[in-house]
Design a protein around this motif. Structure first.
Motif, PDB file in Angstrom:
ATOM      1  N   PRO A   1     -20.506   6.841  18.541  1.00 35.14           N
ATOM      2  CA  PRO A   1     -19.735   6.868  17.293  1.00 35.14           C
ATOM      3  C   PRO A   1     -20.499   6.212  16.151  1.00 35.14           C
ATOM      4  O   PRO A   1     -21.160   5.191  16.328  1.00 35.14           O
ATOM      5  CB  PRO A   1     -18.473   6.078  17.629  1.00 35.14           C
ATOM      6  CG  PRO A   1     -18.860   5.208  18.779  1.00 35.14           C
ATOM      7  CD  PRO A   1     -19.911   5.960  19.541  1.00 35.14           C
ATOM      8  N   ILE A   2     -20.419   6.827  14.989  1.00 42.24           N
ATOM      9  CA  ILE A   2     -21.048   6.299  13.781  1.00 42.24           C
ATOM     10  C   ILE A   2     -19.938   5.774  12.883  1.00 42.24           C
ATOM     11  O   ILE A   2     -19.003   6.511  12.557  1.00 42.24           O
ATOM     12  CB  ILE A   2     -21.852   7.394  13.051  1.00 42.24           C
ATOM     13  CG1 ILE A   2     -22.938   7.947  13.956  1.00 42.24           C
ATOM     14  CG2 ILE A   2     -22.457   6.847  11.765  1.00 42.24           C
ATOM     15  CD1 ILE A   2     -23.653   9.134  13.368  1.00 42.24           C
ATOM     16  N   PRO A   3     -20.003   4.515  12.479  1.00 44.19           N
ATOM     17  CA  PRO A   3     -18.970   3.991  11.586  1.00 44.19           C
ATOM     18  C   PRO A   3     -18.950   4.755  10.261  1.00 44.19           C
ATOM     19  O   PRO A   3     -19.985   5.201   9.773  1.00 44.19           O
ATOM     20  CB  PRO A   3     -19.383   2.534  11.361  1.00 44.19           C
ATOM     21  CG  PRO A   3     -20.341   2.214  12.446  1.00 44.19           C
ATOM     22  CD  PRO A   3     -20.965   3.499  12.868  1.00 44.19           C
TER      23      PRO A   3
ATOM     24  N   LEU B   1     -21.864   6.431   6.943  1.00 43.46           N
ATOM     25  CA  LEU B   1     -21.991   7.806   6.485  1.00 43.46           C
ATOM     26  C   LEU B   1     -22.071   7.908   4.969  1.00 43.46           C
ATOM     27  O   LEU B   1     -22.646   8.847   4.434  1.00 43.46           O
ATOM     28  CB  LEU B   1     -20.819   8.641   7.004  1.00 43.46           C
ATOM     29  CG  LEU B   1     -20.742   8.809   8.516  1.00 43.46           C
ATOM     30  CD1 LEU B   1     -19.472   9.560   8.893  1.00 43.46           C
ATOM     31  CD2 LEU B   1     -21.960   9.545   9.030  1.00 43.46           C
ATOM     32  N   TRP B   2     -21.481   6.949   4.251  1.00 40.62           N
ATOM     33  CA  TRP B   2     -21.434   7.012   2.804  1.00 40.62           C
ATOM     34  C   TRP B   2     -22.442   6.079   2.138  1.00 40.62           C
ATOM     35  O   TRP B   2     -22.464   5.940   0.930  1.00 40.62           O
ATOM     36  CB  TRP B   2     -20.030   6.678   2.299  1.00 40.62           C
ATOM     37  CG  TRP B   2     -19.070   7.754   2.642  1.00 40.62           C
ATOM     38  CD1 TRP B   2     -18.169   7.746   3.653  1.00 40.62           C
ATOM     39  CD2 TRP B   2     -18.931   9.017   2.003  1.00 40.62           C
ATOM     40  NE1 TRP B   2     -17.474   8.916   3.683  1.00 40.62           N
ATOM     41  CE2 TRP B   2     -17.907   9.717   2.673  1.00 40.62           C
ATOM     42  CE3 TRP B   2     -19.560   9.623   0.930  1.00 40.62           C
ATOM     43  CZ2 TRP B   2     -17.537  10.990   2.294  1.00 40.62           C
ATOM     44  CZ3 TRP B   2     -19.166  10.890   0.556  1.00 40.62           C
ATOM     45  CH2 TRP B   2     -18.166  11.554   1.233  1.00 40.62           C
ATOM     46  N   ARG B   3     -23.294   5.441   2.911  1.00 36.55           N
ATOM     47  CA  ARG B   3     -24.283   4.531   2.345  1.00 36.55           C
ATOM     48  C   ARG B   3     -25.443   5.336   1.765  1.00 36.55           C
ATOM     49  O   ARG B   3     -25.983   6.221   2.401  1.00 36.55           O
ATOM     50  CB  ARG B   3     -24.774   3.591   3.430  1.00 36.55           C
ATOM     51  CG  ARG B   3     -25.702   2.524   2.885  1.00 36.55           C
ATOM     52  CD  ARG B   3     -25.938   1.443   3.892  1.00 36.55           C
ATOM     53  NE  ARG B   3     -24.675   0.729   4.105  1.00 36.55           N
ATOM     54  CZ  ARG B   3     -24.312   0.212   5.260  1.00 36.55           C
ATOM     55  NH1 ARG B   3     -25.077   0.320   6.302  1.00 36.55           N
ATOM     56  NH2 ARG B   3     -23.169  -0.432   5.369  1.00 36.55           N
TER      57      ARG B   3
ATOM     58  N   ALA C   1     -34.194   7.119   1.033  1.00 38.79           N
ATOM     59  CA  ALA C   1     -34.585   8.479   1.419  1.00 38.79           C
ATOM     60  C   ALA C   1     -33.674   9.513   0.762  1.00 38.79           C
ATOM     61  O   ALA C   1     -34.133  10.603   0.389  1.00 38.79           O
ATOM     62  CB  ALA C   1     -34.549   8.626   2.931  1.00 38.79           C
ATOM     63  N   ASP C   2     -32.383   9.197   0.611  1.00 37.47           N
ATOM     64  CA  ASP C   2     -31.459  10.109  -0.068  1.00 37.47           C
ATOM     65  C   ASP C   2     -31.837  10.278  -1.538  1.00 37.47           C
ATOM     66  O   ASP C   2     -31.851  11.394  -2.068  1.00 37.47           O
ATOM     67  CB  ASP C   2     -30.019   9.601   0.035  1.00 37.47           C
ATOM     68  CG  ASP C   2     -29.503   9.577   1.453  1.00 37.47           C
ATOM     69  OD1 ASP C   2     -29.963  10.407   2.259  1.00 37.47           O
ATOM     70  OD2 ASP C   2     -28.636   8.738   1.740  1.00 37.47           O
ATOM     71  N   VAL C   3     -32.127   9.177  -2.205  1.00 39.49           N
ATOM     72  CA  VAL C   3     -32.493   9.226  -3.627  1.00 39.49           C
ATOM     73  C   VAL C   3     -33.813   9.973  -3.798  1.00 39.49           C
ATOM     74  O   VAL C   3     -33.952  10.816  -4.693  1.00 39.49           O
ATOM     75  CB  VAL C   3     -32.581   7.795  -4.204  1.00 39.49           C
ATOM     76  CG1 VAL C   3     -33.117   7.814  -5.627  1.00 39.49           C
ATOM     77  CG2 VAL C   3     -31.224   7.122  -4.154  1.00 39.49           C
ATOM     78  N   ARG C   4     -34.779   9.690  -2.931  1.00 35.92           N
ATOM     79  CA  ARG C   4     -36.075  10.361  -3.011  1.00 35.92           C
ATOM     80  C   ARG C   4     -35.925  11.865  -2.756  1.00 35.92           C
ATOM     81  O   ARG C   4     -36.551  12.682  -3.423  1.00 35.92           O
ATOM     82  CB  ARG C   4     -37.032   9.744  -1.999  1.00 35.92           C
ATOM     83  CG  ARG C   4     -38.446  10.224  -2.155  1.00 35.92           C
ATOM     84  CD  ARG C   4     -39.370   9.487  -1.212  1.00 35.92           C
ATOM     85  NE  ARG C   4     -39.406   8.070  -1.571  1.00 35.92           N
ATOM     86  CZ  ARG C   4     -39.637   7.094  -0.709  1.00 35.92           C
ATOM     87  NH1 ARG C   4     -39.834   7.362   0.555  1.00 35.92           N
ATOM     88  NH2 ARG C   4     -39.667   5.842  -1.117  1.00 35.92           N
ATOM     89  N   GLY C   5     -35.081  12.249  -1.805  1.00 34.12           N
ATOM     90  CA  GLY C   5     -34.852  13.663  -1.528  1.00 34.12           C
ATOM     91  C   GLY C   5     -34.182  14.371  -2.685  1.00 34.12           C
ATOM     92  O   GLY C   5     -34.554  15.499  -3.041  1.00 34.12           O
ATOM     93  N   PHE C   6     -33.172  13.728  -3.281  1.00 36.37           N
ATOM     94  CA  PHE C   6     -32.505  14.318  -4.435  1.00 36.37           C
ATOM     95  C   PHE C   6     -33.473  14.486  -5.596  1.00 36.37           C
ATOM     96  O   PHE C   6     -33.485  15.538  -6.250  1.00 36.37           O
ATOM     97  CB  PHE C   6     -31.313  13.457  -4.866  1.00 36.37           C
ATOM     98  CG  PHE C   6     -30.645  13.954  -6.106  1.00 36.37           C
ATOM     99  CD1 PHE C   6     -29.775  15.026  -6.052  1.00 36.37           C
ATOM    100  CD2 PHE C   6     -30.907  13.372  -7.336  1.00 36.37           C
ATOM    101  CE1 PHE C   6     -29.159  15.500  -7.203  1.00 36.37           C
ATOM    102  CE2 PHE C   6     -30.306  13.833  -8.487  1.00 36.37           C
ATOM    103  CZ  PHE C   6     -29.432  14.903  -8.418  1.00 36.37           C
TER     104      PHE C   6
END
Length: 63
Positions: free
Chosen positions: A30-32, A36-38, A42-47
């Protein structure tokens, strides 16, 4: 074709997870919800890379 009720795992509350064989569910954990919303670097770089690539592609087709 009838399926036996012993093939499902009642502890898995979703119908798809209940239909998975035990060797597949062994690796699931299980993933808290907070994780999931953090937003990560890597997300900013991908965007940013997708934004720059799309802008360059659009400008290439316009010019």
């Amino acid at each position: 074709m009838r399926r036996s009720l012993v093939l499902t795992d009642e502890s898995a509350r979703h119908w798809f997870r209940a239909s998975l064989p035990p060797h597949v569910k062994r690796d699931l954990f299980p993933i808290p919800a907070e994780d999931l919303w953090r937003l990560t670097l890597a997300d900013v770089r991908g965007f940013a890379s997708v934004y720059v690539a799309a802008t360059a592609a659009i400008l290439t087709f316009i010019i």
